[in-house]
Design a protein around this motif. Structure first.
Motif, short mmCIF file in Angstrom:
data_model
loop_
_atom_site.label_atom_id
_atom_site.label_comp_id
_atom_site.label_asym_id
_atom_site.label_seq_id
_atom_site.Cartn_x
_atom_site.Cartn_y
_atom_site.Cartn_z
N PRO A 106 0.82 -1.21 0.00
CA PRO A 106 0.00 0.00 0.00
C PRO A 106 0.86 1.26 0.00
O PRO A 106 1.90 1.31 0.65
CB PRO A 106 -0.79 -0.11 1.31
CG PRO A 106 0.05 -0.96 2.20
CD PRO A 106 0.81 -1.90 1.30
N LEU A 107 0.40 2.26 -0.73
CA LEU A 107 1.05 3.57 -0.76
C LEU A 107 0.09 4.55 -0.08
O LEU A 107 -1.07 4.67 -0.47
CB LEU A 107 1.31 4.00 -2.20
CG LEU A 107 2.17 3.07 -3.04
CD1 LEU A 107 2.23 3.54 -4.49
CD2 LEU A 107 3.56 2.94 -2.46
N TYR A 108 0.59 5.22 0.94
CA TYR A 108 -0.22 6.11 1.76
C TYR A 108 -0.02 7.58 1.38
O TYR A 108 1.08 7.99 1.02
CB TYR A 108 0.15 5.97 3.23
CG TYR A 108 -0.38 4.72 3.88
CD1 TYR A 108 -1.56 4.76 4.61
CD2 TYR A 108 0.29 3.52 3.76
CE1 TYR A 108 -2.05 3.62 5.22
CE2 TYR A 108 -0.20 2.37 4.36
CZ TYR A 108 -1.37 2.43 5.09
OH TYR A 108 -1.86 1.29 5.68
N GLN A 109 -1.10 8.35 1.49
CA GLN A 109 -1.07 9.80 1.48
C GLN A 109 -1.80 10.20 2.74
O GLN A 109 -2.95 9.78 2.94
CB GLN A 109 -1.77 10.37 0.25
CG GLN A 109 -0.83 10.94 -0.75
CD GLN A 109 -1.55 11.53 -1.95
OE1 GLN A 109 -2.75 11.46 -2.08
NE2 GLN A 109 -0.78 12.12 -2.82
N LEU A 110 -1.13 10.97 3.57
CA LEU A 110 -1.63 11.26 4.91
C LEU A 110 -1.86 9.92 5.60
O LEU A 110 -0.96 9.11 5.67
CB LEU A 110 -2.88 12.13 4.86
CG LEU A 110 -2.69 13.48 4.16
CD1 LEU A 110 -4.01 14.22 4.03
CD2 LEU A 110 -1.67 14.33 4.91
N ASP A 111 -3.04 9.63 6.09
CA ASP A 111 -3.26 8.35 6.76
C ASP A 111 -4.18 7.43 5.98
O ASP A 111 -4.79 6.52 6.56
CB ASP A 111 -3.82 8.58 8.17
CG ASP A 111 -2.74 9.05 9.12
OD1 ASP A 111 -1.58 8.68 8.92
OD2 ASP A 111 -3.06 9.80 10.06
N ARG A 112 -4.30 7.66 4.69
CA ARG A 112 -5.17 6.83 3.85
C ARG A 112 -4.38 6.14 2.75
O ARG A 112 -3.45 6.72 2.19
CB ARG A 112 -6.24 7.70 3.18
CG ARG A 112 -7.29 8.18 4.13
CD ARG A 112 -8.39 8.90 3.42
NE ARG A 112 -8.85 8.14 2.26
CZ ARG A 112 -9.64 8.63 1.33
NH1 ARG A 112 -10.06 9.86 1.40
NH2 ARG A 112 -10.02 7.89 0.32
N VAL A 113 -4.77 4.92 2.45
CA VAL A 113 -4.17 4.23 1.32
C VAL A 113 -4.73 4.88 0.05
O VAL A 113 -5.95 4.99 -0.11
CB VAL A 113 -4.50 2.72 1.33
CG1 VAL A 113 -3.93 2.04 0.10
CG2 VAL A 113 -3.99 2.06 2.59
N GLU A 114 -3.87 5.32 -0.81
CA GLU A 114 -4.27 5.96 -2.07
C GLU A 114 -3.78 5.21 -3.29
O GLU A 114 -4.24 5.46 -4.39
CB GLU A 114 -3.77 7.41 -2.12
CG GLU A 114 -4.35 8.30 -1.06
CD GLU A 114 -5.82 8.63 -1.28
OE1 GLU A 114 -6.32 8.51 -2.41
OE2 GLU A 114 -6.48 8.99 -0.29
#
Length: 154
Positions: A106-114
């Motif tokens: 998984p690649l995260y942006q902030l605290d969400r998987v994007e």
């Protein structure tokens, strides 16, 4: 996705060449207007362009599961770890790219998987915990605003 398409494509091409994978792909969630579906956007080493037609819901397919759980996925041997029925129903990327072994992170942006990065082998090689760790380590800082969570790696 703050980086340009060319940058993502270049990075997955480099990753595939440097680490010796047969196939590397990036999936991203689409906007709310698209129903939050997940699609494979970029690929390197692909056999065909079927990956572009794969549309997944959260929890379905490799990208959907990694998006939903936020945890990486390692399938060392597709034939031993996944049932043939599941392959056709739930893992279209494995079928279309004839993958025998794969890792998805998984690649995260902030605290969400994007986003989800998938790397796999077709024949002769296996994704082991060791080369999974090598893939994981090589992703740090590679995808712009995306980050990798250490706690997600087992």
């Amino acid at each position: 996705m703050s980086q340009s398409s060319n940058q993502y494509q270049m990075k997955i091409d480099q990753l595939r060449e440097q680490l010796g994978y047969d196939f590397v792909s990036l999936a991203f969630a689409q906007s709310a207007s698209d129903g939050f579906v997940i699609t494979w956007q970029f690929a390197s080493g692909n056999l065909n362009n079927r990956y572009k037609r794969i549309v997944l819901q959260s929890g379905k397919g490799i990208a959907g599961l990694v998006f939903k759980t936020g945890k990486p996925m390692l399938v060392s041997n597709v034939k031993e770890e996944l049932s043939p029925q599941d392959l056709f129903n739930d893992y279209p990327i494995i079928i279309s790219e004839r993958l025998n072994s794969l890792a998805a992170i998984p690649l995260y942006q902030l605290d969400r998987v994007e986003g989800v990065l998938l790397a796999g082998f077709r024949e002769g090689k296996t994704v082991t915990k060791n080369n999974f760790r090598q893939l994981y380590d090589s992703l740090k800082g590679q995808f712009g605003d995306f980050r990798i969570k250490e706690s997600t790696f087992r």
